[in-house]
Scaffold this active site. Structure first.
Site, short mmCIF file in Angstrom:
data_model
loop_
_atom_site.label_atom_id
_atom_site.label_comp_id
_atom_site.label_asym_id
_atom_site.label_seq_id
_atom_site.Cartn_x
_atom_site.Cartn_y
_atom_site.Cartn_z
N LYS A 265 -16.62 46.59 -14.94
CA LYS A 265 -17.05 46.10 -13.62
C LYS A 265 -17.89 47.16 -12.91
CE LYS A 265 -16.57 42.50 -13.86
NZ LYS A 265 -16.18 42.30 -15.20
N GLU B 61 -21.33 47.67 -14.63
CA GLU B 61 -22.20 46.49 -14.52
C GLU B 61 -22.93 46.42 -13.20
OE1 GLU B 61 -21.22 42.42 -16.18
OE2 GLU B 61 -19.27 43.21 -15.58
N CYS C 56 -14.75 20.44 -8.41
CA CYS C 56 -15.87 19.50 -8.34
C CYS C 56 -16.40 19.47 -6.90
CB CYS C 56 -15.37 18.11 -8.73
SG CYS C 56 -14.50 18.09 -10.29
N ASN D 213 -11.63 15.41 -6.07
CA ASN D 213 -11.70 16.82 -6.47
C ASN D 213 -10.27 17.33 -6.53
OD1 ASN D 213 -12.38 19.44 -7.00
ND2 ASN D 213 -12.90 19.95 -4.88
N GLY D 214 -9.89 17.90 -7.69
CA GLY D 214 -8.54 18.43 -7.86
C GLY D 214 -7.97 17.99 -9.19
N TRP E 229 -16.85 19.15 -12.56
CA TRP E 229 -16.57 20.31 -13.39
C TRP E 229 -15.33 19.92 -14.18
CZ3 TRP E 229 -19.33 24.48 -14.48
CH2 TRP E 229 -18.73 25.53 -15.16
N GLU F 212 -11.60 46.89 -18.34
CA GLU F 212 -12.23 45.89 -17.47
C GLU F 212 -12.71 46.53 -16.17
OE1 GLU F 212 -13.44 43.15 -17.86
OE2 GLU F 212 -13.66 42.31 -15.84
N LYS G 209 -25.92 36.07 -17.12
CA LYS G 209 -24.58 35.50 -17.01
C LYS G 209 -24.06 35.06 -18.37
CE LYS G 209 -20.81 34.23 -15.14
NZ LYS G 209 -19.84 35.30 -14.87
N ARG H 57 -20.80 23.93 -7.63
CA ARG H 57 -19.35 23.74 -7.85
C ARG H 57 -19.07 23.12 -9.21
NH1 ARG H 57 -16.34 24.00 -3.22
NH2 ARG H 57 -14.69 22.74 -4.13
N HIS I 198 -6.53 64.11 -26.25
CA HIS I 198 -7.14 64.22 -27.59
C HIS I 198 -8.65 64.40 -27.49
CE1 HIS I 198 -3.33 63.31 -29.49
NE2 HIS I 198 -3.16 62.37 -28.57
C1 AGP Z 1 -18.50 40.42 -17.75
O1 AGP Z 1 -18.49 40.88 -16.42
C2 AGP Z 1 -19.90 40.40 -18.32
N1 AGP Z 1 -20.75 39.58 -17.55
C3 AGP Z 1 -19.94 40.13 -19.82
O2 AGP Z 1 -19.30 41.20 -20.45
C4 AGP Z 1 -19.27 38.83 -20.31
O3 AGP Z 1 -17.88 38.91 -20.16
C5 AGP Z 1 -19.59 38.67 -21.80
O4 AGP Z 1 -20.99 38.54 -21.95
C6 AGP Z 1 -18.90 37.48 -22.44
O5 AGP Z 1 -19.32 36.30 -21.82
P1 AGP Z 1 -18.49 34.96 -22.13
O6 AGP Z 1 -17.13 35.16 -21.58
O7 AGP Z 1 -19.25 33.87 -21.41
O8 AGP Z 1 -18.45 34.74 -23.61
#
Ligand code: AGP
Length: 598
Positions: free
Chosen positions: A478, A481, A2, A97-98, A73, A474, A593, A27, A497
Site C-alpha cells: 500500500k 503503491e 447495486c 439493492n442488497g 453488481w 500488504e 486497476k 456501483r 538474518h
Molecule cells: C493492489 O493494491 C494492487 N492494485 C495490485 O497488486 C493487485 O492486487 C493485483 O494486480 C492483483 O489484482 P487482482 O486482485 O484483480 O487479480
C-alpha cells in the site's frame, strides 16, 4: 452493491432514469434495466454490461408518468438479462439493492402455490411475494407491508404495479436509499446515492433502516413519521465519493459494510455454508494450492496459515507470474484456488488454466462475476465488495480474507478437523470483524499526524509474524503503491538474518504487535531493532515503551480481529502519507486497476 433509481413527474422519465443510472454505474455494471408505467401500459428494457447497452435499447418516445431503474453488481446469479432488474411478476415490477438472506425458502413456498420464477436472483421473490399477498387481499399498501415483513437480510426496494399505477412503493433496510422532492410540483425521485439527484432536487431524505412509504404525484407518504429532510452536495464527483476525498478513502470506510455483505447467507449461527461451492469439490482433496498476484497474493498467504491451522490441510501459495513458468508439480488431489479482485489478471488467469488443464479442481475467489476467471474455474465464490475504484486495493483484501477464513472453517467442519467449541469461537470472532473494521476518528487522526513524520528516510520495514507477516507485506505494498516510498514487508524473525544491518534512525519500522499471537516474540524482535536505533512505530493494543510512535488498536480476544483493525491503520497511514506528498491517491503513477497483460 447495486444502484437503484426511481422517478415520478412530468419530465421524460426514461431520460431521468438513464441519467441517474449513469451516475450510479460506479456501483456496479454487470447489467441494467428500467421499467416505465402508465396505468395499464408497461415497458421494460434490460441489457447486459455497461449502461450504454441499455441506452441503445430504450427506443420508446412515449411519455411515462413514472418508472424505476437498476444497475447491477451480481451477488446471486450470473450477470444475464434474465437476472437483470427490474424483476417482474404478473403485474408488478421491482428493483432491489442488497441481499435477501432467506430467499431460498421464500421461493420454495411461492413455487408451491404456483408462482413461476425465471431468474436465479434473490430479488425476484419480492415481486412474487407482493402479488401473493395482493391476490389474497387486493390492498397494495398491505401487500407491500406484508412483503417487507417476510424479508431477511439487506434490501432497498422500489416497486411499481399495474394494480396501483400512480404509486412507487419504497422501503430501506441495510442498503442505502434516498427519496427526494423534485424541483417541479408533483415530482419525486429516488436513488441509492445522492449524485443522480444533484440539480434535480434540493430536499432529500437519507432513509434510515426500517423506513418506507408510498410516493405519487401528490406527495410522499411515509409509513413512519420520523424522517429528517436534508440538502444535497453541490458536486456530482464529490457525491459519488459520498463526501470522501478519494475513492480509496471511501472504500476503506466501506469495509465494515461490504465484509458484512460477504458473510450474508454464509455465516450461520454455528456453521458456515457456501451455496455456490459444491462440497464434492472438497472430496478427496489432500492439499490446497493458492495462486494470485499483489494484494490478492497477500490474502492467499494469510489464508494459508488459516487453512493449515484450522482445517489441517496442507496449503501452499504461489505468485502467479512465477508459477506459470516453473514447471510446477501438480497433484490431482489438490484444490487450486485463485484469488482475484478483477477476475482478469493475466498471470492469475493463465495459472488457473494450467491447473485446470492438469486436471485439478479449481475455485476462484473473485469480486467481479462473469469475469474471465469465473468462466474458467469449476466454482466461484464472490467477495461482494462492490466496485473497487481505487487502484490500491483495500476492501477487496478484507473481503477476500474474510471469505477465505470462512472457507478454512468450512473445510475444517467438512473434514472434522475442528471441535464444535473451536468452530463456535471462530464464528463468534468472524461476527465481530465488521465492528473491528469501523474506523475510530482517533485512529484516523493519529495516522494523519504520523504521516508528516514518515515522508523521508531511506525506507520502511513492515514487520510481523504468522498472519501478520502477509499483513506486513500488504502494508508495505500500500505504501509503495501510492506514496512511491520504498518499503519492505518482512517476517519479524528474519530481521536478524541480514536486514537489521540497515537499522538506523532513518529506517522506519512499522511493527505489527498483536496481543493474541506471539506477542513476546514480536516484542523481542522489535527490541533488537530499537537497540540499533531504528525508528519504530508499533501498532498494537499494548503500549510499548521502546517504540517512537504508537497506533493503538482495541484489545480483543482473537488475533484476526487485531489483524483487521491493523489493516485499516496501515491503509490509512499509506493514504495520509500519499496525501502529504501530493500524489494521486486513486490513480497512482505507473499502475492500472487490472493488469490484463503479462
Ligand atoms: C493492489 O493494491 C494492487 N492494485 C495490485 O497488486 C493487485 O492486487 C493485483 O494486480 C492483483 O489484482 P487482482 O486482485 O484483480 O487479480
Amino acid at each position: 452493491m447495486c444502484g437503484i433509481v426511481g422517478y415520478i413527474g412530468n419530465k421524460n422519465t426514461q431520460e431521468i432514469l438513464l441519467a441517474g443510472l449513469k451516475e450510479l454505474e460506479y456501483r456496479g455494471y454487470d447489467s441494467a434495466g428500467i421499467a416505465l408505467l402508465d396505468q395499464n401500459k408497461i415497458e421494460v428494457f434490460k441489457a447486459l454490461g455497461k449502461l450504454h447497452n441499455l441506452e441503445e435499447k430504450v427506443n420508446t418516445n412515449k411519455e411515462y408518468p413514472l418508472g424505476i431503474g437498476h444497475t447491477r453488481w451480481a451477488t446471486h446469479g450470473k450477470p444475464t438479462e434474465l437476472n437483470a432488474h427490474p424483476h417482474m411478476g404478473e403485474y408488478s415490477y421491482v428493483v432491489h439493492n442488497g441481499i435477501i438472506e432467506n430467499y431460498k425458502e421464500l421461493k420454495e413456498e411461492l413455487m408451491k402455490v404456483g408462482h413461476k420464477f425465471v431468474s436465479q436472483t434473490d430479488t425476484e421473490v419480492i415481486v412474487h411475494l407482493f402479488e401473493f399477498f395482493y391476490n389474497k387481499t387486493p390492498n397494495s399498501k398491505e401487500a407491500f407491508l406484508n412483503t417487507i415483513k417476510k424479508l431477511e437480510g439487506a434490501y432497498s426496494i422500489l416497486l411499481i404495479s399495474k394494480v396501483d399505477p400512480d404509486n412507487i412503493f419504497f422501503f430501506k433496510h441495510g442498503s442505502p436509499l434516498i427519496v427526494a422532492r423534485g424541483l417541479e410540483k408533483g415530482e419525486v425521485l429516488f436513488s441509492s446515492s445522492d449524485s443522480p439527484l444533484i440539480g434535480l432536487s434540493n430536499e432529500v431524505v437519507y432513509l434510515e433502516d426500517g423506513v418506507g412509504g408510498i410516493a405519487n404525484k401528490d406527495g410522499i407518504n411515509f409509513f413512519n413519521d420520523n424522517v429528517t429532510w436534508a440538502g444535497l452536495p453541490t458536486s456530482k464527483q464529490f457525491a459519488q465519493k459520498d463526501g470522501f476525498r478519494f475513492f480509496m478513502e471511501k472504500e476503506i470506510y466501506e469495509q465494515s459494510d461490504v465484509v458484512t455483505d460477504s458473510m450474508i447467507g454464509r455465516l450461520g449461527e454455528n456453521e458456515i455454508s457456501f451455496d455456490e461451492f459444491p462440497a464434492s469439490l472438497i472430496d478427496g482433496i489432500e492439499e490446497i494450492k493458492i495462486c494470485a498476484c499483489g494484494t490478492s497474493f497477500h490474502a492467499g498467504l494469510t489464508a494459508s496459515y488459516l487453512f493449515e491451522r484450522l482445517a489441517r490441510v496442507r496449503c501452499s501459495v504461489e505468485i502467479a507470474s512465477e508459477f506459470r513458468y516453473k514447471d510446477p508439480l501438480l497433484n490431482k488431489n489438490t484444490l487450486f484456488i485463485v484469488i482475484s479482485q478483477s477476475g482478469e489478471t493475466a498471470d492469475t488467469l493463465e495459472a488457473l488454466k494450467m491447473a485446470k488443464k492438469a486436471g485439478l479442481k479449481t475455485l476462484v475467489v473473485c469480486n467481479v462475476d462473469n469475469s474471465s476467471m469465473t468462466r474458467v474455474a469449476d466454482a466461484t465464490i464472490l467477495t461482494r465488495a462492490g466496485v473497487e475504484k481505487g487502484v490500491a486495493s483495500t476492501k477487496a483484501f478484507s473481503t477476500q480474507t474474510v471469505v477465505l477464513w470462512m472457507m478454512g472453517l468450512y473445510f475444517a467442519n467438512h473434514k472434522n478437523t475442528i471441535t464444535k467449541e473451536k468452530l463456535e469461537e471462530e464464528i463468534k470472532a468472524l461476527r465481530e470483524v465488521p465492528q473491528a473494521l469501523i474506523i475510530q476518528d482517533e485512529m484516523h487522526e493519529k495516522t494523519k499526524r504520523l504521516s508528516k513524520r514518515y515522508l523521508h528516510g531511506h525506507g520502511f520495514f513492515f514487520i510481523g509474524r504468522d498472519v501478520f507477516f502477509p499483513l506486513a507485506l500488504e502494508g508495505a505494498l500500500k505504501l509503495k503503491e501510492i506514496s512511491y516510498l520504498h518499503a519492505e514487508g518482512y517476517p519479524a524473525g528474519e530481521m536478524k538474518h541480514g536486514p537489521i544491518a540497515l537499522a538506523d534512525p532513518e529506517l522506519f519500522t512499522i511493527a505489527l504487535m498483536p496481543q493474541n499471537l506471539l506477542y513476546d516474540k514480536i516484542k523481542s524482535n522489535v527490541e533488537e531493532l530499537s537497540a540499533r536505533d531504528s525508528t519504530i512505530c508499533s501498532i498494537s493494543p499494548l503500549e510499548f515503551d521502546l517504540s517512537d510512535d504508537f497506533i493503538r488498536t482495541k484489545k480483543t480476544n482473537h488475533y484476526m480481529l487485531e489483524f483487521f483493525e491493523m489493516l485499516v491503520a496501515l491503509q490509512l497511514l499509506s493514504m495520509e502519507i500519499s496525501v502529504r506528498l501530493g500524489n494521486d491517491v486513486d490513480m497512482p503513477r505507473n499502475l492500472a486497476k487490472s493488469v490484463t497483460v503479462e
